[in-house]
Design an enzyme around this catalytic site. Structure first.
Site, PDB file in Angstrom:
ATOM      1  N   LYS A 222       0.831  -1.203   0.000  1.00 46.68           N
ATOM      2  CA  LYS A 222       0.000   0.000   0.000  1.00 46.68           C
ATOM      3  C   LYS A 222       0.866   1.254   0.000  1.00 46.68           C
ATOM      4  O   LYS A 222       0.608   2.220  -0.725  1.00 46.68           O
ATOM      5  CB  LYS A 222      -0.916   0.013   1.218  1.00 46.68           C
ATOM      6  CG  LYS A 222      -1.862   1.202   1.254  1.00 46.68           C
ATOM      7  CD  LYS A 222      -2.474   1.437   2.605  1.00 46.68           C
ATOM      8  CE  LYS A 222      -1.552   2.217   3.509  1.00 46.68           C
ATOM      9  NZ  LYS A 222      -2.235   2.891   4.628  1.00 46.68           N
ATOM     10  N   ASN A 223       1.918   1.256   0.819  1.00 48.97           N
ATOM     11  CA  ASN A 223       2.751   2.449   0.965  1.00 48.97           C
ATOM     12  C   ASN A 223       3.572   2.751  -0.287  1.00 48.97           C
ATOM     13  O   ASN A 223       4.135   3.842  -0.412  1.00 48.97           O
ATOM     14  CB  ASN A 223       3.673   2.309   2.172  1.00 48.97           C
ATOM     15  CG  ASN A 223       2.920   2.383   3.490  1.00 48.97           C
ATOM     16  OD1 ASN A 223       1.768   2.808   3.528  1.00 48.97           O
ATOM     17  ND2 ASN A 223       3.560   1.952   4.561  1.00 48.97           N
TER      18      ASN A 223
ATOM     19  N   CYS B 145      -4.280  13.070  13.279  1.00 55.35           N
ATOM     20  CA  CYS B 145      -3.984  11.672  12.984  1.00 55.35           C
ATOM     21  C   CYS B 145      -3.982  10.899  14.293  1.00 55.35           C
ATOM     22  O   CYS B 145      -3.514  11.390  15.315  1.00 55.35           O
ATOM     23  CB  CYS B 145      -2.622  11.552  12.299  1.00 55.35           C
ATOM     24  SG  CYS B 145      -2.130   9.865  11.949  1.00 55.35           S
TER      25      CYS B 145
ATOM     26  N   ARG C 111       2.093  14.224  12.898  1.00 52.65           N
ATOM     27  CA  ARG C 111       2.608  13.972  11.548  1.00 52.65           C
ATOM     28  C   ARG C 111       2.529  15.247  10.695  1.00 52.65           C
ATOM     29  O   ARG C 111       1.808  15.309   9.697  1.00 52.65           O
ATOM     30  CB  ARG C 111       1.840  12.824  10.882  1.00 52.65           C
ATOM     31  CG  ARG C 111       1.884  11.564  11.687  1.00 52.65           C
ATOM     32  CD  ARG C 111       1.034  10.456  11.125  1.00 52.65           C
ATOM     33  NE  ARG C 111       1.662   9.788  10.002  1.00 52.65           N
ATOM     34  CZ  ARG C 111       1.129   8.736   9.384  1.00 52.65           C
ATOM     35  NH1 ARG C 111      -0.032   8.263   9.778  1.00 52.65           N
ATOM     36  NH2 ARG C 111       1.736   8.181   8.371  1.00 52.65           N
TER      37      ARG C 111
ATOM     38  N   ASP D 299       5.920   0.640  11.627  1.00 49.11           N
ATOM     39  CA  ASP D 299       4.661   0.003  11.229  1.00 49.11           C
ATOM     40  C   ASP D 299       4.563  -1.457  11.667  1.00 49.11           C
ATOM     41  O   ASP D 299       3.537  -2.102  11.450  1.00 49.11           O
ATOM     42  CB  ASP D 299       4.472   0.096   9.711  1.00 49.11           C
ATOM     43  CG  ASP D 299       3.945   1.457   9.277  1.00 49.11           C
ATOM     44  OD1 ASP D 299       3.624   2.277  10.155  1.00 49.11           O
ATOM     45  OD2 ASP D 299       3.864   1.700   8.060  1.00 49.11           O
TER      46      ASP D 299
ATOM     47  N   ARG E  61      -8.153  -0.802   5.316  1.00 49.52           N
ATOM     48  CA  ARG E  61      -7.308   0.226   4.707  1.00 49.52           C
ATOM     49  C   ARG E  61      -5.949  -0.331   4.291  1.00 49.52           C
ATOM     50  O   ARG E  61      -5.326   0.208   3.380  1.00 49.52           O
ATOM     51  CB  ARG E  61      -7.099   1.392   5.672  1.00 49.52           C
ATOM     52  CG  ARG E  61      -8.329   2.240   5.940  1.00 49.52           C
ATOM     53  CD  ARG E  61      -7.976   3.432   6.813  1.00 49.52           C
ATOM     54  NE  ARG E  61      -6.819   4.122   6.265  1.00 49.52           N
ATOM     55  CZ  ARG E  61      -5.753   4.494   6.994  1.00 49.52           C
ATOM     56  NH1 ARG E  61      -5.697   4.236   8.279  1.00 49.52           N
ATOM     57  NH2 ARG E  61      -4.751   5.123   6.416  1.00 49.52           N
TER      58      ARG E  61
END
Length: 429
Positions: free
Chosen positions: A22-23, A126, A131, A316, A408
């Protein structure tokens, strides 16, 4: 609202395919704004964030098509998306779209590079910290953009185009590096990005931009040099495998025991995390097919880990490692250096019986003999999957609520784990 029900205690066996990252996919999709030709992306994961970004890009005038199913493809294999921004019809990105996904703020760089202007909403708060976007804006200012913030929106103007410059980031920023790269490729002259992020997703973006005609050297190091070009063309590119998904499922196997091949995974993308898993007692082996993770009946060992930019241990995977360490022998020490407020999963893990003490940016995890299922609530993407890992080893039933966070970032999670023997199901409504 959907929930996921898990009955723990089953080891995992079999093959689990790793999706596209995804990133990496999100900045690659945003790069379509830089050309009026077609950008064809393969191995794009089927995620809520991908669908939302397609809406955002469509608002700017990007047409997209999704290729039909091919021989051998399943719901767990990547899709092909073709994106074409023949003309940018709107350089405005409204709050109601940008506020739902922070990465959509990155459209600012390509829009001002190609169109000379853009008005994009600030992304807002967030769950895992502030961030801030100040480093992204600094990069654009260094390239000659005039930046004005008014009523929650960033107005960027460069009527005569962007100009190459030296950009020195005071700290490593993946979003800032993505933005600087996508803006610099169409800037006049040479841009040097110092203290650039070295994450594989940055390198993947640079590879794709090079296929489109950009001149980039040094991607994957802390110093990237970009020679600006007047225009970019179309390209075909495949999204690299998701290192966070790989690490997550590797920890799930280490948690439950078993033997699973993580098909398509690349060890070079997360070697630091794999080293930690070996230290904790897992067996890791790599082949052309992917990464194989095994754990026999022996107990897990405690570890001492600090999150760091790539190639260090990724933030993450911090929540997932914490879940794993709840069953380790002794006390583990996990220090979070990237994001503040990224320990919100601690209270939910405690509902399952975890013993975790917080001291500033350090969490001390005392391993326990057993976890027990309970209702829990996801607070963010990575925290939610840490609850899944803990539930897989907990006695009895765990109900994970607010699983839209999972959707997500994890493609077909319950199907992938279920195929490997987990007792897991999605309950709709």
């Amino acid at each position: 609202m959907d929930r996921i029900r898990i009955v723990g205690g089953e080891p995992l066996f079999g093959t689990l395919p790793i999706s596209g990252a995804k990133n990496a996919a999100l900045p690659l999709m945003i790069a379509s704004l830089l050309t009026d030709e077609t950008l064809e992306l393969h191995n794009v994961p089927r995620l809520a964030d991908v669908g939302l970004l397609l809406r955002i890009l469509g608002n700017h005038g990007v047409d997209h098509s999704i290729a039909g199913k091919r021989q051998g493809q399943t719901a767990e294999t990547g899709q092909t998306i073709r994106l074409k921004a023949s003309s940018i019809i709107d350089t405005f990105a409204p709050y109601e779209l940008v506020s739902r996904m922070r990465a959509s703020f990155w459209v600012l760089g390509p829009l001002v590079a190609r169109m000379g202007e853009a008005r994009v909403s600030l992304p807002g708060g967030c769950a895992i910290g502030t961030r801030p976007v100040d480093l992204l804006l600094m990069a654009l200012e260094r390239l000659g953009a005039e930046i004005e913030i008014d009523a929650g929106y960033v107005q960027a103007r460069a009527p005569k185009g962007l100009r190459g410059a030296e950009i020195v980031f005071p700290k490593v920023t993946v979003g800032g590096t993505h933005t600087a790269l996508m803006a610099a490729v169409l800037a006049e002259g040479t841009t040097v990005i110092e203290n650039a992020a070295c994450e594989p997703e940055v390198t993947d973006l640079a590879l794709c931009l090079a296929k489109m005609g950009a001149r980039i050297t040094g991607a994957g190091t802390t110093r990237i040099v970009v020679e600006g070009v007047t225009s970019l063309g179309g390209a075909e590119h495949s999204v690299l495998p998701d290192r966070i998904e790989t690490g997550t499922y590797a920890m799930a196997v280490a948690m439950t025991g078993g033997d699973v091949l993580l098909e398509g995974a690349e060890p070079d993308l997360l070697q630091s995390a794999l080293d930690v898993l070996v230290e904790a007692g897992a067996e890791i082996s790599a082949s052309n097919a992917g990464i194989r993770v095994k754990r026999n009946g022996a107990g897990l060992a405690s570890v001492d880990v600090t999150t760091e930019p790539f190639p260090g241990f990724p933030t993450d995977l911090q929540a997932q490692l914490m879940a794993l360490m709840t069953r380790a022998n002794g006390t583990s020490r996990i220090r979070e250096t990237i994001f503040e407020n990224r320990f919100m999963h601690v209270q939910e893990l405690a509902r399952l019986g975890a013993r975790i003490r917080l001291d500033g940016d350090v969490a001390y995890v005392d391993g326990v003999e057993r976890l027990k299922g309970a209702p829990v609530m996801a607070t963010d993407l990575r925290a939610s999957v840490s609850l899944v890992i803990a539930a897989l080893a907990a006695e009895g039933e765990t109900m994970v609520n607010r699983v839209y966070h999972l959707d997500r970032g994890f493609e077909a999670l319950e199907n992938k784990l279920g195929r490997c023997g987990a007792r897991i199901e999605r309950i709709s409504g």
